[in-house]
Design a protein around this motif. Structure first.
Motif, PDB file in Angstrom:
ATOM      1  N   UNK A 133     -21.018 -32.023  -3.343  1.00 10.79           N
ATOM      2  CA  UNK A 133     -21.656 -31.954  -4.661  1.00 10.79           C
ATOM      3  C   UNK A 133     -22.277 -30.573  -4.828  1.00 10.79           C
ATOM      4  N   UNK A 134     -22.342 -30.132  -6.064  1.00 10.16           N
ATOM      5  CA  UNK A 134     -22.942 -28.847  -6.396  1.00 10.16           C
ATOM      6  C   UNK A 134     -23.996 -29.071  -7.482  1.00 10.16           C
ATOM      7  N   UNK A 135     -25.102 -28.323  -7.388  1.00  9.37           N
ATOM      8  CA  UNK A 135     -26.118 -28.355  -8.448  1.00  9.37           C
ATOM      9  C   UNK A 135     -26.223 -26.955  -9.040  1.00  9.37           C
ATOM     10  N   UNK A 136     -26.299 -26.850 -10.345  1.00 13.17           N
ATOM     11  CA  UNK A 136     -26.429 -25.514 -10.943  1.00 13.17           C
ATOM     12  C   UNK A 136     -27.917 -25.155 -11.073  1.00 13.17           C
ATOM     13  N   UNK A 137     -28.175 -23.872 -10.956  1.00 13.33           N
ATOM     14  CA  UNK A 137     -29.538 -23.367 -11.105  1.00 13.33           C
ATOM     15  C   UNK A 137     -29.449 -21.915 -11.551  1.00 13.33           C
ATOM     16  N   UNK A 138     -30.545 -21.414 -12.117  1.00 16.70           N
ATOM     17  CA  UNK A 138     -30.527 -20.065 -12.681  1.00 16.70           C
ATOM     18  C   UNK A 138     -30.281 -19.011 -11.594  1.00 16.70           C
ATOM     19  N   UNK A 139     -29.470 -18.029 -11.915  1.00  8.94           N
ATOM     20  CA  UNK A 139     -29.238 -16.930 -10.970  1.00  8.94           C
ATOM     21  C   UNK A 139     -30.397 -15.942 -11.079  1.00  8.94           C
ATOM     22  N   UNK A 167     -27.100 -32.046  -3.074  1.00  2.00           N
ATOM     23  CA  UNK A 167     -25.905 -31.185  -3.093  1.00  2.00           C
ATOM     24  C   UNK A 167     -25.900 -30.250  -1.895  1.00  2.00           C
ATOM     25  N   UNK A 168     -24.699 -29.826  -1.522  1.00  2.00           N
ATOM     26  CA  UNK A 168     -24.558 -28.888  -0.403  1.00  2.00           C
ATOM     27  C   UNK A 168     -24.601 -27.440  -0.876  1.00  2.00           C
ATOM     28  N   UNK A 169     -24.302 -27.220  -2.168  1.00  2.00           N
ATOM     29  CA  UNK A 169     -24.271 -25.835  -2.637  1.00  2.00           C
ATOM     30  C   UNK A 169     -24.867 -25.772  -4.048  1.00  2.00           C
ATOM     31  N   UNK A 170     -25.414 -24.580  -4.373  1.00  2.00           N
ATOM     32  CA  UNK A 170     -25.908 -24.338  -5.729  1.00  2.00           C
ATOM     33  C   UNK A 170     -24.942 -23.370  -6.405  1.00  2.00           C
ATOM     34  N   UNK A 171     -24.574 -23.648  -7.624  1.00  2.00           N
ATOM     35  CA  UNK A 171     -23.829 -22.665  -8.411  1.00  2.00           C
ATOM     36  C   UNK A 171     -24.840 -21.973  -9.323  1.00  2.00           C
ATOM     37  N   UNK A 172     -24.795 -20.642  -9.297  1.00  4.16           N
ATOM     38  CA  UNK A 172     -25.800 -19.846  -9.989  1.00  4.16           C
ATOM     39  C   UNK A 172     -25.337 -19.513 -11.404  1.00  4.16           C
TER      40      UNK A 172
END
Ligand code: PMP
Length: 285
Positions: A133-139, A167-172
């Protein structure tokens, strides 16, 4: 056997290894790093990783502490001393030790540390076959993300947001609403038109070595691919998604926030892309 680290010219017990408190890496994150993967007793894309290390050093005007050809010797020794068949080698170079002052003198001797870690086959394989799973967050990062610098606080915060959301990773997400990359990986989708997309290489992302190897492989296999950024709407419509990095290879993404990708399981092409990557990457002793 206890672990062994290489610290400024000496091999020492990992648990007792030390660096100076006025090392500029510690004081200012004034340094760069590289991660080398060991897979089935081979280094993966060694030359490309070393090239990137030298580029990062050069962009920050940090001198290499050892000759370029000596890196392989020490990396191989760390692999051997730590009995690594599968795992990673972490290498860090900082501008060196000096009385704390923002500006620096060219005469500082740069510092180097190399450590190694075993990663079990299961750890390597788990996410690759089950997806993440990925969670988005501000870059929140600076404007030179093309340099693999020690300045990792935004990545730390992003990864924690991901972890807190299962989630294992964040998408910026950049200021324009488009995904730049992952906190420690490059981001990809197979879009609704069956075109593979990943953000173009620029100073907003790190030019991943895994990304490069996969692109080489895609070109060889004539697979439609475009360096083109994507946003949350594109993700909603995507057929598949995945991340690439030296330690995760090609790992499928099955969910982004609350958006299920495809049917919520690794897509049918995920293993094909992994295979293409493995054939394109350069394995060496
Ligand atoms: N982007 C970022 C921000 C990273 O930290 C990494 C991991 N080094 C990557 C992309 C992927 O790079 P590579 O494929 O060379 O591991």
């Amino acid at each position: 056997m206890s672990r062994v680290a290489f610290v400024n010219g000496k091999y020492c017990d990992f648990k007792k290894s030390k660096v100076h408190i006025e090392d500029r890496g510690y004081q200012f994150a004034d340094g760069v790093y590289e991660v080398f993967t060991v897979f089935d007793n081979n280094l993966v894309d060694y030359n490309a990783h070393l090239q990137r290390l030298f580029r990062s050093l050069s962009e920050l005007s940090i001198k290499t502490p050892i000759a370029k050809k000596a890196y392989l010797f020490h990396i191989q020794k760390i692999i051997k001393l730590n009995l690594i068949n599968n795992g990673l080698v972490y290498l860090q170079v900082t501008r060196g030790v000096a009385s704390r002052d923002f500006k620096y003198s060219d005469s500082i001797k740069s510092s180097i540390t190399i450590t190694g870690k075993i990663i079990s086959d299961d750890t390597f394989n788990h996410s690759v076959f089950n997806g993440i799973n990925v969670t988005t967050t501000k870059d929140l990062r600076w404007k030179r993300c093309d340099i693999k610098s020690l300045n990792l606080l935004p990545a730390v915060l992003a990864k924690q947001v991901a972890f807190n959301n299962g989630s294992k990773e964040a998408w910026l997400v950049g200021d324009d609403g488009f995904i730049t990359e992952g906190s420690s990986s490059n981001a990809w989708i197979l879009d609704k038109n069956n075109i593979l997309r990943t953000t173009p290489k620029n100073s907003n992302i790190l030019g991943g070595i895994t990304r490069e190897s996969l692109i080489r492989g895609l070109k060889t296999h004539g697979i439609k691919f475009k360096e083109s950024k994507f946003n949350l709407i594109d993700i909603k419509n995507a057929k598949e998604a995945f991340i690439t990095s030296a330690t995760t290879f090609v790992t499928p993404v099955i969910k982004v926030n609350n958006i299920k990708i495809g049917n919520g399981k690794p897509g049918k092409f995920a293993l094909v892309f992994l295979d293409i990557y493995k054939k394109s990457a350069i394995f060496s002793k």
